[in-house]
Scaffold this motif. Structure first.
Motif, PDB file in Angstrom:
ATOM      1  N   HIS A   1      -7.127   3.163   6.529  1.00 22.88           N
ATOM      2  CA  HIS A   1      -7.528   1.826   5.703  1.00 22.88           C
ATOM      3  C   HIS A   1      -7.814   1.104   6.911  1.00 22.88           C
ATOM      4  CE1 HIS A   1      -6.524  -2.153   4.915  1.00 22.88           C
ATOM      5  NE2 HIS A   1      -7.331  -1.821   4.099  1.00 22.88           N
ATOM      6  N   GLN A   2      -7.161   0.766   8.368  1.00 18.97           N
ATOM      7  CA  GLN A   2      -7.993   0.262   9.384  1.00 18.97           C
ATOM      8  C   GLN A   2      -7.525   0.835  10.251  1.00 18.97           C
ATOM      9  OE1 GLN A   2      -7.490  -4.076   8.762  1.00 18.97           O
ATOM     10  NE2 GLN A   2      -8.712  -3.934   6.631  1.00 18.97           N
TER      11      GLN A   2
ATOM     12  N   HIS B   1      -0.755  -2.675   6.540  1.00 18.06           N
ATOM     13  CA  HIS B   1      -0.380  -3.412   5.221  1.00 18.06           C
ATOM     14  C   HIS B   1       0.229  -2.412   4.756  1.00 18.06           C
ATOM     15  CE1 HIS B   1      -4.448  -4.229   7.574  1.00 18.06           C
ATOM     16  NE2 HIS B   1      -4.018  -5.542   7.002  1.00 18.06           N
ATOM     17  N   ASN B   2       0.994  -1.573   4.757  1.00 15.13           N
ATOM     18  CA  ASN B   2       2.203  -0.644   3.974  1.00 15.13           C
ATOM     19  C   ASN B   2       1.944   0.167   2.889  1.00 15.13           C
ATOM     20  OD1 ASN B   2       4.274  -2.852   5.172  1.00 15.13           O
ATOM     21  ND2 ASN B   2       3.421  -4.461   3.642  1.00 15.13           N
TER      22      ASN B   2
HETATM   23  S1  FES Z   1      -4.361  -0.012   8.323  1.00 10.95           S
HETATM   24 FE1  FES Z   1      -4.210  -1.151   6.495  1.00 10.95          FE
HETATM   25  S2  FES Z   1      -2.421  -0.027   5.401  1.00 10.95           S
HETATM   26 FE2  FES Z   1      -3.298   1.067   7.778  1.00 10.95          FE
END
Ligand code: FES
Length: 142
Positions: free
Chosen positions: A90-91, A107-108
């Motif tokens: 994700h990030q 962000h789970n």
């Molecule tokens: S960095 Fe956003 S869920 Fe993992």
């Protein structure tokens, strides 16, 4: 009219300078980055990641490659293992093993520890897998 032309010329000149600066910034960024894609864990073949006995069957362990990249090693069965980049798709936070799952604290997102597949977003891409084999009780990059 002259003032208007002057003003327009100033705007065009300033705009060109700003555009030039932006191109320069992009060029500097491109020069400063390495060619390794985010989350890549191109560990050298033959690198020992962990002892298989350090992980219970069906569980995972966070560790690092010799060059400091975060990886997850999962004991998929008594004598087998799988490994993944620990970098969330994700990030980019590092995921944490929790039972048979890998959880991202940012962000789970939740990933399957055995396959790296997304079980819950916001991440929508699996964790990149790392080829490993078990040799003499050690999980080694293949
Ligand atoms: S960095 Fe956003 S869920 Fe993992």
């Amino acid at each position: 009219m002259t003032a208007e032309l002057h003003s327009r010329r100033t705007v065009l000149t300033t705009g060109a300078a700003v555009a030039g600066a932006a191109v320069g910034a992009v060029a500097l960024t491109a020069c400063g980055s390495d060619s390794t894609p985010p989350g890549s864990t191109a560990a050298a073949p033959g690198e020992t990641l962990t002892a298989l006995s350090d992980i219970a069957v069906g569980q995972a362990k966070a560790t690092k490659t010799a060059d400091g990249k975060d990886v997850i090693v999962t004991r998929t069965a008594e004598g087998t293992a799988a490994a993944f980049s620990a970098i969330c798709t994700h990030q980019g936070c590092a995921v944490v093993p929790e039972g048979a799952e890998l959880k991202c604290p940012c962000h789970n997102s939740i990933f399957d520890a055995a396959t790296g597949a997304v079980k819950k977003g916001p991440a929508d891409q699996p964790l990149p897998s790392i080829a490993v084999k078990v040799t003499n009780g050690q999980v080694v990059t293949a």
